[in-house]
Write a protein that holds these residues in place. Structure first.
Motif, PDB file in Angstrom:
ATOM      1  N   SER A  76       0.846  -1.201   0.000  1.00 31.02           N
ATOM      2  CA  SER A  76       0.000   0.000   0.000  1.00 31.02           C
ATOM      3  C   SER A  76       0.876   1.243   0.000  1.00 31.02           C
ATOM      4  CB  SER A  76      -0.904   0.034   1.242  1.00 31.02           C
ATOM      5  OG  SER A  76      -0.124   0.294   2.402  1.00 31.02           O
ATOM      6  N   ALA A  77       0.251   2.369  -0.305  1.00 31.05           N
ATOM      7  CA  ALA A  77       0.965   3.649  -0.207  1.00 31.05           C
ATOM      8  C   ALA A  77       1.193   4.007   1.257  1.00 31.05           C
ATOM      9  CB  ALA A  77       0.160   4.750  -0.884  1.00 31.05           C
ATOM     10  N   THR A  78       0.273   3.589   2.110  1.00 26.76           N
ATOM     11  CA  THR A  78       0.426   3.900   3.532  1.00 26.76           C
ATOM     12  C   THR A  78       1.698   3.241   4.054  1.00 26.76           C
ATOM     13  OG1 THR A  78      -1.983   3.848   3.645  1.00 26.76           O
ATOM     14  CG2 THR A  78      -0.803   3.901   5.733  1.00 26.76           C
ATOM     15  N   THR A 102      -6.052  16.536   3.027  1.00 28.02           N
ATOM     16  CA  THR A 102      -5.569  15.304   2.411  1.00 28.02           C
ATOM     17  C   THR A 102      -6.298  14.126   3.044  1.00 28.02           C
ATOM     18  OG1 THR A 102      -3.613  13.937   1.946  1.00 28.02           O
ATOM     19  CG2 THR A 102      -3.586  15.137   4.008  1.00 28.02           C
ATOM     20  N   TYR A 103      -5.876  12.930   2.674  1.00 26.54           N
ATOM     21  CA  TYR A 103      -6.444  11.719   3.252  1.00 26.54           C
ATOM     22  C   TYR A 103      -5.681  11.373   4.535  1.00 26.54           C
ATOM     23  CZ  TYR A 103      -8.211   6.954   3.455  1.00 26.54           C
ATOM     24  OH  TYR A 103      -8.810   5.792   3.853  1.00 26.54           O
ATOM     25  N   ALA A 105      -4.141   8.858   5.595  1.00 16.16           N
ATOM     26  CA  ALA A 105      -2.885   8.096   5.499  1.00 16.16           C
ATOM     27  C   ALA A 105      -1.671   9.016   5.492  1.00 16.16           C
ATOM     28  CB  ALA A 105      -2.889   7.225   4.253  1.00 16.16           C
ATOM     29  N   ASP A 206       3.722  12.637  -0.929  1.00 15.15           N
ATOM     30  CA  ASP A 206       2.618  11.680  -1.001  1.00 15.15           C
ATOM     31  C   ASP A 206       2.058  11.773  -2.422  1.00 15.15           C
ATOM     32  OD1 ASP A 206       0.151  10.426  -1.061  1.00 15.15           O
ATOM     33  OD2 ASP A 206      -0.401  11.012   0.980  1.00 15.15           O
ATOM     34  N   ALA A 208       0.224   9.444  -3.882  1.00 13.23           N
ATOM     35  CA  ALA A 208      -0.756   8.356  -4.012  1.00 13.23           C
ATOM     36  C   ALA A 208      -1.541   8.484  -5.319  1.00 13.23           C
ATOM     37  CB  ALA A 208      -1.700   8.369  -2.818  1.00 13.23           C
ATOM     38  N   HIS A 209      -1.754   9.727  -5.779  1.00 14.13           N
ATOM     39  CA  HIS A 209      -2.600   9.965  -6.960  1.00 14.13           C
ATOM     40  C   HIS A 209      -1.789  10.236  -8.223  1.00 14.13           C
ATOM     41  CE1 HIS A 209      -5.750  11.921  -4.001  1.00 14.13           C
ATOM     42  NE2 HIS A 209      -5.450  10.668  -3.687  1.00 14.13           N
ATOM     43  N   SER A 234       0.317   5.113  -4.617  1.00 12.75           N
ATOM     44  CA  SER A 234      -0.712   4.113  -4.289  1.00 12.75           C
ATOM     45  C   SER A 234      -1.198   3.404  -5.545  1.00 12.75           C
ATOM     46  CB  SER A 234      -1.923   4.782  -3.629  1.00 12.75           C
ATOM     47  OG  SER A 234      -2.949   3.814  -3.435  1.00 12.75           O
ATOM     48  N   LYS A 239      -7.301   3.748  -7.884  1.00 11.61           N
ATOM     49  CA  LYS A 239      -6.299   4.632  -8.469  1.00 11.61           C
ATOM     50  C   LYS A 239      -6.176   4.415  -9.986  1.00 11.61           C
ATOM     51  CE  LYS A 239      -5.149   6.525  -4.511  1.00 11.61           C
ATOM     52  NZ  LYS A 239      -6.157   5.976  -3.618  1.00 11.61           N
ATOM     53  N   GLY A 246      -1.861  -1.985  -3.126  1.00  7.50           N
ATOM     54  CA  GLY A 246      -0.447  -1.919  -3.499  1.00  7.50           C
ATOM     55  C   GLY A 246       0.077  -0.504  -3.453  1.00  7.50           C
ATOM     56  N   TYR A 385     -11.497  16.228  -0.032  1.00 10.21           N
ATOM     57  CA  TYR A 385     -11.681  15.397   1.132  1.00 10.21           C
ATOM     58  C   TYR A 385     -12.416  16.198   2.196  1.00 10.21           C
ATOM     59  CZ  TYR A 385      -8.162  12.211  -0.708  1.00 10.21           C
ATOM     60  OH  TYR A 385      -7.478  11.312  -1.482  1.00 10.21           O
TER      61      TYR A 385
HETATM   62  C1  LIG Z   1      -3.607  11.227  -0.630  1.00 11.59           C
HETATM   63  C2  LIG Z   1      -3.543   9.766  -0.238  1.00 11.59           C
HETATM   64  N1  LIG Z   1      -2.480   9.317   0.431  1.00 11.59           N
HETATM   65  C3  LIG Z   1      -2.366   8.026   0.784  1.00 11.59           C
HETATM   66  C4  LIG Z   1      -3.357   7.119   0.486  1.00 11.59           C
HETATM   67  C5  LIG Z   1      -3.222   5.711   0.950  1.00 11.59           C
HETATM   68  O1  LIG Z   1      -3.160   4.817  -0.123  1.00 11.59           O
HETATM   69  P1  LIG Z   1      -3.211   3.240   0.153  1.00 11.59           P
HETATM   70  O2  LIG Z   1      -4.668   2.893   0.242  1.00 11.59           O
HETATM   71  O3  LIG Z   1      -2.553   2.624  -1.039  1.00 11.59           O
HETATM   72  O4  LIG Z   1      -2.480   2.986   1.403  1.00 11.59           O
HETATM   73  C6  LIG Z   1      -4.485   7.542  -0.210  1.00 11.59           C
HETATM   74  C7  LIG Z   1      -5.554   6.578  -0.525  1.00 11.59           C
HETATM   75  O5  LIG Z   1      -6.563   6.872  -1.076  1.00 11.59           O
HETATM   76  C8  LIG Z   1      -4.596   8.902  -0.586  1.00 11.59           C
HETATM   77  O6  LIG Z   1      -5.663   9.342  -1.238  1.00 11.59           O
END
Ligand SMILES: Cc1ncc(COP(=O)(O)O)c(C=O)c1O
Length: 441
Positions: A76-78, A102-103, A105, A206, A208-209, A234, A239, A246, A385
């Motif tokens: 995952s990105a996290t 942001t999200y 994570a 980050d 992720a996008h 991410s 995505k 992943g 968000y």
């Molecule tokens: C900005 C941002 N960072 C991190 C994440 C985490 O991604 P992941 O679900 O792959 O851990 C997301 C997931 O939507 C996200 O939108």
């Protein structure tokens, strides 16, 4: 125009027979966890980030030596963001700067490391050109203290932050930064050498996008992943580029520290601190291993990588299709006077991930009514968000982040994905027109 009712999903995965066949092949191959496909995907991602090309043959000896140990695929990105921070040695008493918009994570990975997160508000209405809700860089600069170890800019929606400005700020604040000293452990020693080499607050993107997005950086076009000190991507199911779940980490070369050493530490951190992976242990008489740290389990499997390899074959086409849909949305939003993200400007090409719109003069209740009306017509929308400080876990109070709150108040995210036909996009636009007319503005 009065179109028949359609069902428009928000962001379904675009999986073709290519991905399905590759997954079947890996399932039949006798090796399904981390192995050759994951390593190949890592090299192909490294080549893509460096060149923008997805068709480089990464199985030749030259490509293996050029592109190995530069990207690490994870689950995952996290996990990728957390491991980026762990490799950097972020820990208790450190501060990490994160946008309020942001999200979770982005912030939670820093919290997992024991750091204190300092949220920074966005500029009113976001960036004046792209309208992206990135951090207010003046506030970001003011938030840097002697304890700040990392800043996490978010390339939200696929739009690339102003990294020239961010680097200029962290360079200017070099005097406030004190690198950690080695604690004598392999991880502590590596982190210390990295902090000494960088010598300032680290920029940990980050992304992720933002796989495939690019921006001019000191006169050169750079892809996201080749701009910040460390970057996380991410590959979650919603995505642009997916492996179901992943993610991946990558980093810029660090003077005096071999990429292979950093890569090896990522492997250790992502696999229990075990000094041999499952594939290495299958070799004859190679059963014995050591555990050098009680670490994490977040490796990518070859099943996931199989999906990723075939997604990467198709990725430039997927990005182009997303850009076409964005053009269709832009035309209608401009006509209706609706503010939207600007995904392509001189010197910056987005990865076209999210289409955020902001309806002038409406409040949260009216925004939610529009979402309802669109849903009644079969159109799924979303909100990217609700600012993090508004979430229960973060105190449910956004009063220190008025611009983030204001941005969220009238925001809707339209469906943007490659299974949408032109007619589907017309239908979404028609639904938006109808829904905005129905509520009292
Ligand atoms: C900005 C941002 N960072 C991190 C994440 C985490 O991604 P992941 O679900 O792959 O851990 C997301 C997931 O939507 C996200 O939108």
């Amino acid at each position: 125009m009065n179109m028949e009712k359609r069902t428009i999903s928000f962001s379904p995965p675009d999986i073709s027979d290519l991905e399905i066949d590759e997954v079947c092949e890996v399932l039949r191959s006798g090796w399904i966890t981390t192995g050759p496909r994951t390593k190949l995907l890592e090299r192909r991602l490294a080549a893509y980030i460096e060149t923008g090309k997805t068709d480089i043959d990464c199985s030749t000896p030259e490509a293996i030596s050029q592109y190995s140990h530069r990207v690490v695929c994870l689950n995952s990105a996290t996990a990728a963001e957390e491991l980026n921070l762990r490799i950097l040695g972020i820990k208790e008493k450190d501060e990490v700067i994160v946008p309020a918009y942001t999200y979770t994570a982005t912030a939670s990975a820093a919290i997992h490391c024991g750091a204190t997160v300092k949220f920074v508000d966005i500029r009113k209405d976001g960036d004046p050109v792209t309208h992206m809700p990135e951090m207010d860089y003046e506030k970001m600069e003011a938030a840097i203290t002697e304890k700040t170890k990392a800043i996490i800019p978010v390339d939200l929606g696929g739009i690339v932050c102003d990294y020239e400005r961010i680097f200029e700020i962290v360079e200017r604040k070099r005097d406030l930064f004190t690198p950690i000293e080695s604690d004598g452990t392999p991880l502590g020693d590596l982190s210390s050498r990295i902090q000494h080499a960088i010598g300032r607050v680290a920029v940990v993107c980050d992304a992720a996008h933002a796989l495939g997005a690019s921006r001019m950086f000191h006169g050169d076009k750079k892809y996201v992943g080749a701009i910040a000190d460390f970057t996380s991507f991410s590959f979650h199911a919603v995505k642009n580029f997916t492996t179901a779940e992943g993610g991946a980490s990558t980093w810029l070369p660090i003077p005096g520290v071999e990429n292979g050493e950093i890569y090896k530490m990522f492997q250790l951190l992502s696999l229990h601190g075990q000094n041999k992976d499952a594939l290495a242990k299958t070799k004859i008489s190679e059963w014995e291993y050591d555990i050098i740290g009680p670490w994490y389990k977040c490796n990518m499997t070859d099943i996931m990588a199989a999906i990723g390899l075939r997604q990467l074959d198709r990725y430039l086409g997927l990005l182009n299709r997303r850009a076409e849909i964005i053009k269709q949305y832009d035309n209608v939003c401009d006509e209706l006077g609706i503010r939207h993200l600007i995904h392509h400007i001189d010197g910056m090409e987005s990865s076209n991930h999210l289409y955020l719109i902001r309806l002038p003069g409406i409040d949260i209740k009216q925004r939610n009514e529009i979402i309802e009306k669109m849903a009644e017509r079969g159109v799924s929308t979303n909100v990217h968000y609700k600012p993090i400080p508004l979430m229960t876990a973060y105190g449910a109070d956004c009063s220190d982040y008025p611009n983030a709150y204001d941005y969220y108040r009238n925001l809707i995210t339209l469906p943007l994905h490659t299974l949408l036909s032109d007619e589907d996009v017309d239908y979404v636009c028609e639904s938006l027109r109808i829904a905005t007319c129905l509520i009292e503005l």
